[in-house]
Design a protein around this motif. Structure first.
Motif, PDB file in Angstrom:
ATOM      1  N   TRP A  42       0.834  -1.209   0.000  1.00  0.00           N
ATOM      2  CA  TRP A  42       0.000   0.000   0.000  1.00  0.00           C
ATOM      3  C   TRP A  42       0.867   1.256   0.000  1.00  0.00           C
ATOM      4  O   TRP A  42       0.613   2.208  -0.757  1.00  0.00           O
ATOM      5  CB  TRP A  42      -0.907  -0.022   1.231  1.00  0.00           C
ATOM      6  CG  TRP A  42      -1.715   1.234   1.390  1.00  0.00           C
ATOM      7  CD1 TRP A  42      -2.843   1.590   0.708  1.00  0.00           C
ATOM      8  CD2 TRP A  42      -1.428   2.321   2.291  1.00  0.00           C
ATOM      9  NE1 TRP A  42      -3.279   2.828   1.125  1.00  0.00           N
ATOM     10  CE2 TRP A  42      -2.434   3.299   2.092  1.00  0.00           C
ATOM     11  CE3 TRP A  42      -0.429   2.553   3.238  1.00  0.00           C
ATOM     12  CZ2 TRP A  42      -2.471   4.484   2.819  1.00  0.00           C
ATOM     13  CZ3 TRP A  42      -0.451   3.736   3.961  1.00  0.00           C
ATOM     14  CH2 TRP A  42      -1.464   4.687   3.751  1.00  0.00           C
ATOM     15  N   THR A  43       1.905   1.273   0.826  1.00  0.00           N
ATOM     16  CA  THR A  43       2.788   2.436   0.916  1.00  0.00           C
ATOM     17  C   THR A  43       3.553   2.652  -0.385  1.00  0.00           C
ATOM     18  O   THR A  43       3.706   3.784  -0.860  1.00  0.00           O
ATOM     19  CB  THR A  43       3.788   2.266   2.079  1.00  0.00           C
ATOM     20  OG1 THR A  43       3.079   1.978   3.278  1.00  0.00           O
ATOM     21  CG2 THR A  43       4.611   3.529   2.281  1.00  0.00           C
ATOM     22  N   TYR A  44       4.026   1.550  -0.975  1.00  0.00           N
ATOM     23  CA  TYR A  44       4.815   1.637  -2.210  1.00  0.00           C
ATOM     24  C   TYR A  44       3.966   2.198  -3.349  1.00  0.00           C
ATOM     25  O   TYR A  44       4.385   3.120  -4.057  1.00  0.00           O
ATOM     26  CB  TYR A  44       5.351   0.255  -2.578  1.00  0.00           C
ATOM     27  CG  TYR A  44       6.370   0.251  -3.689  1.00  0.00           C
ATOM     28  CD1 TYR A  44       7.727   0.311  -3.406  1.00  0.00           C
ATOM     29  CD2 TYR A  44       5.981   0.188  -5.025  1.00  0.00           C
ATOM     30  CE1 TYR A  44       8.673   0.313  -4.422  1.00  0.00           C
ATOM     31  CE2 TYR A  44       6.918   0.191  -6.049  1.00  0.00           C
ATOM     32  CZ  TYR A  44       8.263   0.249  -5.743  1.00  0.00           C
ATOM     33  OH  TYR A  44       9.182   0.256  -6.751  1.00  0.00           O
TER      34      TYR A  44
ATOM     35  N   ARG B 279       8.897   4.824   2.432  1.00  0.00           N
ATOM     36  CA  ARG B 279       8.906   6.230   2.022  1.00  0.00           C
ATOM     37  C   ARG B 279      10.330   6.743   1.825  1.00  0.00           C
ATOM     38  O   ARG B 279      10.617   7.499   0.882  1.00  0.00           O
ATOM     39  CB  ARG B 279       8.200   7.078   3.081  1.00  0.00           C
ATOM     40  CG  ARG B 279       6.705   6.807   3.212  1.00  0.00           C
ATOM     41  CD  ARG B 279       5.913   7.260   2.013  1.00  0.00           C
ATOM     42  NE  ARG B 279       6.044   8.682   1.768  1.00  0.00           N
ATOM     43  CZ  ARG B 279       5.387   9.346   0.819  1.00  0.00           C
ATOM     44  NH1 ARG B 279       4.547   8.686   0.013  1.00  0.00           N
ATOM     45  NH2 ARG B 279       5.551  10.644   0.650  1.00  0.00           N
ATOM     46  N   LEU B 280      11.247   6.332   2.705  1.00  0.00           N
ATOM     47  CA  LEU B 280      12.649   6.744   2.584  1.00  0.00           C
ATOM     48  C   LEU B 280      13.264   6.208   1.300  1.00  0.00           C
ATOM     49  O   LEU B 280      14.012   6.920   0.609  1.00  0.00           O
ATOM     50  CB  LEU B 280      13.439   6.252   3.795  1.00  0.00           C
ATOM     51  CG  LEU B 280      14.922   6.637   3.845  1.00  0.00           C
ATOM     52  CD1 LEU B 280      15.072   8.158   3.927  1.00  0.00           C
ATOM     53  CD2 LEU B 280      15.613   5.979   5.031  1.00  0.00           C
ATOM     54  N   HIS B 281      12.958   4.954   0.962  1.00  0.00           N
ATOM     55  CA  HIS B 281      13.483   4.374  -0.272  1.00  0.00           C
ATOM     56  C   HIS B 281      12.938   5.109  -1.485  1.00  0.00           C
ATOM     57  O   HIS B 281      13.629   5.249  -2.506  1.00  0.00           O
ATOM     58  CB  HIS B 281      13.112   2.888  -0.349  1.00  0.00           C
ATOM     59  CG  HIS B 281      13.673   2.202  -1.558  1.00  0.00           C
ATOM     60  ND1 HIS B 281      12.953   2.043  -2.734  1.00  0.00           N
ATOM     61  CD2 HIS B 281      14.887   1.644  -1.794  1.00  0.00           C
ATOM     62  CE1 HIS B 281      13.701   1.417  -3.617  1.00  0.00           C
ATOM     63  NE2 HIS B 281      14.868   1.164  -3.078  1.00  0.00           N
ATOM     64  N   HIS B 282      11.693   5.603  -1.390  1.00  0.00           N
ATOM     65  CA  HIS B 282      11.122   6.373  -2.497  1.00  0.00           C
ATOM     66  C   HIS B 282      11.855   7.696  -2.687  1.00  0.00           C
ATOM     67  O   HIS B 282      12.101   8.132  -3.821  1.00  0.00           O
ATOM     68  CB  HIS B 282       9.634   6.626  -2.222  1.00  0.00           C
ATOM     69  CG  HIS B 282       8.999   7.586  -3.188  1.00  0.00           C
ATOM     70  ND1 HIS B 282       8.881   7.315  -4.530  1.00  0.00           N
ATOM     71  CD2 HIS B 282       8.465   8.820  -2.998  1.00  0.00           C
ATOM     72  CE1 HIS B 282       8.289   8.335  -5.135  1.00  0.00           C
ATOM     73  NE2 HIS B 282       8.033   9.258  -4.222  1.00  0.00           N
ATOM     74  N   ARG B 283      12.233   8.336  -1.574  1.00  0.00           N
ATOM     75  CA  ARG B 283      12.928   9.621  -1.659  1.00  0.00           C
ATOM     76  C   ARG B 283      14.393   9.458  -2.022  1.00  0.00           C
ATOM     77  O   ARG B 283      14.984  10.328  -2.677  1.00  0.00           O
ATOM     78  CB  ARG B 283      12.815  10.360  -0.323  1.00  0.00           C
ATOM     79  CG  ARG B 283      11.403  10.822   0.005  1.00  0.00           C
ATOM     80  CD  ARG B 283      11.355  11.546   1.345  1.00  0.00           C
ATOM     81  NE  ARG B 283      10.014  12.006   1.654  1.00  0.00           N
ATOM     82  CZ  ARG B 283       9.487  13.147   1.223  1.00  0.00           C
ATOM     83  NH1 ARG B 283      10.216  13.946   0.463  1.00  0.00           N
ATOM     84  NH2 ARG B 283       8.275  13.498   1.557  1.00  0.00           N
TER      85      ARG B 283
END
Length: 259
Positions: free
Chosen positions: A64-66, A219-223
């Motif tokens: 869901w977050t990804y 979220r950190l991996h996305h940023r």
């Protein structure tokens, strides 16, 4: 107070294990449950059943977050045959688990470990992807096999991972497809496990404490994405598969020897 402190230590270690497993999951599209189950077994934090139940919930949170952080195409049509096959496979795997004796399950676990090691070697040795995307029947069969392994061992990843990383598809699409597959399998497993009373309070505690970790790491991996070359990513995936296969094979060997 002493009881709370005695529980806090294992839960904190569990959260650290979840952070590492989540990072690997976001990097490759799989390996969350495999890494988490392996680390928890090493540190003796919780039972395999409680860990698998917590991992089921956390896999849904991760997906869901990804997808929320990276809006885009969710490959429903591509994965629909595999999802249908995995639904049937999970049910078959759970039925087999209740029917087989402990010794038979251990032998099957060892066979699974050997198969995963073989997949890792073939994946690393393969020079080029397939010339065209595999057909619906192929996806359905692989999805069914993944579902059976998920029902038996809570480890549905290796067959579908090997299948997807051989497709001539963009690696981001492969990650999204795998996340969709594992989230769907987790939902099916929850629907079966919760009503039958096999979801303990400790599973809920572990999952509840680790939810912010999964959200934060994703979220950190996305940023701060880690841009790996396809060849490097293939070696990382192959290494994770080899580690998972070796762990399963070793645990099966110990169980058979003790039995």
């Amino acid at each position: 107070m002493q009881a709370i402190l005695s529980e806090a230590g294992p839960v904190l270690v569990f959260m650290a294990c979840v952070a590492l497993a989540t990072y690997a999951q976001n990097l490759t599209g799989f390996a969350f449950s495999l890494i988490l189950l392996g680390l928890v077994s090493v540190f003796h934090i919780a039972s395999v059943s409680d860990t698998a139940n917590a991992a089921t919930v956390l896999s849904l949170i991760n997906a869901w977050t990804y997808f929320r952080a990276r809006p885009g195409v969710v490959p429903w049509q591509l994965m629909k045959p595999a999802l249908n096959g995995s639904t049937v496979g999970v049910i078959v795997g759970l039925v087999l688990l209740t029917w087989l004796s402990g010794g038979a399950v251990n032998w099957l676990r060892g066979l699974l470990g050997v198969s995963i090691l073989g997949c890792a070697v073939l994946l690393v040795m393969q020079g080029r992807p397939l010339p065209a995307v595999s057909g619906r029947i192929s996806f359905a069969l692989i999805g069914g096999l993944s579902g059976v392994l998920g029902g038996l061992f809570s480890s549905s990843g290796p067959p579908i991972v090997f299948h997807m990383y051989r497709q001539p598809l963009d690696r981001e699409l492969v990650r999204r497809a795998l996340l969709l597959m594992f989230a769907f399998n987790s939902l099916v497993r929850l629907v079966i496990v919760v009503p039958t009373g096999h979801f303990s309070w400790y599973s809920a505690l572990l999952a509840g404490c680790a939810m912010p970790v999964v959200y934060g790491v994703t979220r950190l991996h996305h940023r701060l994405p880690n841009k790996l070359k396809p060849r490097t990513l293939k070696w990382v995936v192959g290494g994770l598969l080899a580690a998972a296969g070796s762990t399963l094979l070793a645990s099966a060997w110990v169980a058979i020897a003790q039995g």
